[in-house]
Enzyme design. Sequence first.
Site, short mmCIF file in Angstrom:
data_model
loop_
_atom_site.label_atom_id
_atom_site.label_comp_id
_atom_site.label_asym_id
_atom_site.label_seq_id
_atom_site.Cartn_x
_atom_site.Cartn_y
_atom_site.Cartn_z
N THR A 324 51.71 -62.27 -66.66
CA THR A 324 50.31 -62.36 -67.08
C THR A 324 50.14 -61.51 -68.33
O THR A 324 50.84 -60.50 -68.51
CB THR A 324 49.34 -61.84 -66.01
OG1 THR A 324 49.42 -60.41 -65.92
CG2 THR A 324 49.64 -62.45 -64.66
N GLU A 325 49.22 -61.91 -69.18
CA GLU A 325 48.98 -61.14 -70.40
C GLU A 325 48.49 -59.73 -70.10
O GLU A 325 48.58 -58.83 -70.95
CB GLU A 325 47.98 -61.87 -71.30
CG GLU A 325 46.62 -62.11 -70.71
CD GLU A 325 46.50 -63.46 -70.02
OE1 GLU A 325 45.42 -64.07 -70.07
OE2 GLU A 325 47.49 -63.90 -69.39
N ALA A 326 47.97 -59.51 -68.89
CA ALA A 326 47.47 -58.18 -68.51
C ALA A 326 48.60 -57.18 -68.27
O ALA A 326 48.35 -55.98 -68.20
CB ALA A 326 46.60 -58.29 -67.27
N GLY A 327 49.84 -57.69 -68.10
CA GLY A 327 50.96 -56.76 -67.97
C GLY A 327 51.84 -56.94 -66.75
O GLY A 327 52.85 -56.25 -66.62
#
Length: 644
Positions: A324-327
């Site tokens: 996910t782009e959140a990490g």
Amino acid sequence: MQKNKVLQADEAVSLIRDNDVIATTGFVQSCIPEALHAALEKRFVETGAPRDLTLIMCAGAGDSKGLGTGRLHHEGLLKRVIAANFGRMPKVAQAAVENRIQGYNLPQGVISKLYRSCASGSPGLFTKVGLHTYVDPRLGGGKVNEITTEDIVRMVEVDGEEWLFYKATPIDVALIRATSADPSGNLGMEKECLTLDVLAQAMAAHNNGGVVIAQVERIVEQGSIRPKEVRVPGILVDCVVVADSAEMHRMNYGVEYNPALSGEIRVPVASMVKMPLDARKVVARRAAFELPLNGVINLGVGAPDGVAAVASEEKATPFITMTTEAGAIGGVLAGSSSFGASTNADSIIDQNQMFDFYHGGGLDLTCLGMAECDRQGNVNTSRFGGRLNGCGGFIDISQNSRAVVFAGTFTAGGLKAEVGGGELRILQEGRSRKFVQAVEQITFSGSYAARRSQPVIYVTERCVFQLTQGGLELIEVAPGIDIDRDILAQMDFTPVINKPVPMDIRIFTDAPMELMSDLLNLKLSERVSYDPERNILFLNLEGWSVRKESDIDDLQKVLVNACEKAGRRVNSVVNHDGCRIAEDLYDRYADMIEYLMEYHYATTTRYSTSAFMRMKMQEALSRRGLQPHIFERAEEAHAKLAEK
């Protein structure tokens, strides 16, 4: 003397002044410093201060109903917003649409990395992210309305290449969140599901002479947080606020606390609930055929969510790494209010570091949704129907992933379809068309992707399009669908049409698809036959897709094996009708042909009704000094072979 940094929420937000620039953390519904937002809202409602703030944020941080940054909608509180997503704070978005506040909608990864620019004293960020989209200053520069006039994005040229320069905005206040703090302000995030940009935000505010306010769940003994577990050192933190209730410090709005999401424990993961065979699952099933084994992927919200469920059903999950782009990296991606997190993640890194990975080309595939698409392959997900939603990480991800799948139903708003017996029937069309003459806003540039030979397809329940130099080409049609009635009549333009092939019938049958046999090319040898009397090797690639380099490697092994069994150089005839070669793999495919010509073929001819494929193949072979011998019809290919 040691300063006591623990304050009440109202004391901490009293340090915020009129016209301050505030950065706040949070991703969709997770990791939001709710107590700080609530205290800021309360102060303004009761006193009218602070006024005219600038809010900077990455992903939306709220529940879309007034929590999170949605609390900051009051007239006069905000003067300007710089954000990747406005959908989670609809009243703030409406104020921007109505020209009551200034606004910029920038890519999420750009904002995330700009925190580091601020922290290091850099004037801004150079990147190609956003070129030829609405963020490009030639197409608006990310401004969301008429009263927003300052240019914070510039196009520059370096060594003959175009780049965008995003101006950094110095930060006065950082509102961040952690789990634990000691009296010195050292912060641990042991119960948080994501770390996001808290360190970069804190450093940006501190180095600008600003204030860093951290919301935590608890105060712990001095020195009890081990050094490597301190995610933000106390030298950067000015105030620590302990949330006064569990409700104000939930992991996200739907989950109070789940240690499997924070990585504190690992839990057995039951198989995902099997999706019903409807239009949404059809889209997910077709998109799943593009999964790159042993690759790294990103899945967006909406229709792409189903790809993970299909991968689980088809036993493909162990062979791909979801991010996910959140990490979050690895594990089982969470959905709903926990979107952005992952159960049993392999690792959780800071959001800005994840975007370093994405921007640098680390993704093998992304599957994203689409609200509008036009004949050039442009996609809009950021602003449509009078609503300012924002791009989120869409631009960062779509422009830099090696391959892109846009997925969604063909029409929206009331679509009813019936799937069964290997067919699809449209019972009622949606009220809104997605395939329009021109998108309202360019969130993804089809022409730019085509120039860079980026493989892009558009998957719907009734058909599949491919991006070509000439725009969208219809390449697959679902069984039971009439092209004129169900496709062309529901579009505002006519795509390129050569000879589309049927979508795989397995997609429309409620039984396992044996997806892994396709992804592993286990049946590829069945496409090869040899006629010893005429010494002709037939290769039937009709409907086959070259999605990744390993597909070419697998094909080469099958062909070499067949040639070695023949015991002599062979004459080959290849059927490319309905075959799709990813845009960036034509050269690698031509390398294979060159190798076979050198060691195994006496001669080769091939045919395809696709003018685009013939052109691309001719270009790639001609660069190697090889005679293309690519024809439109099988008869022409065989006739050429007979000349030898």
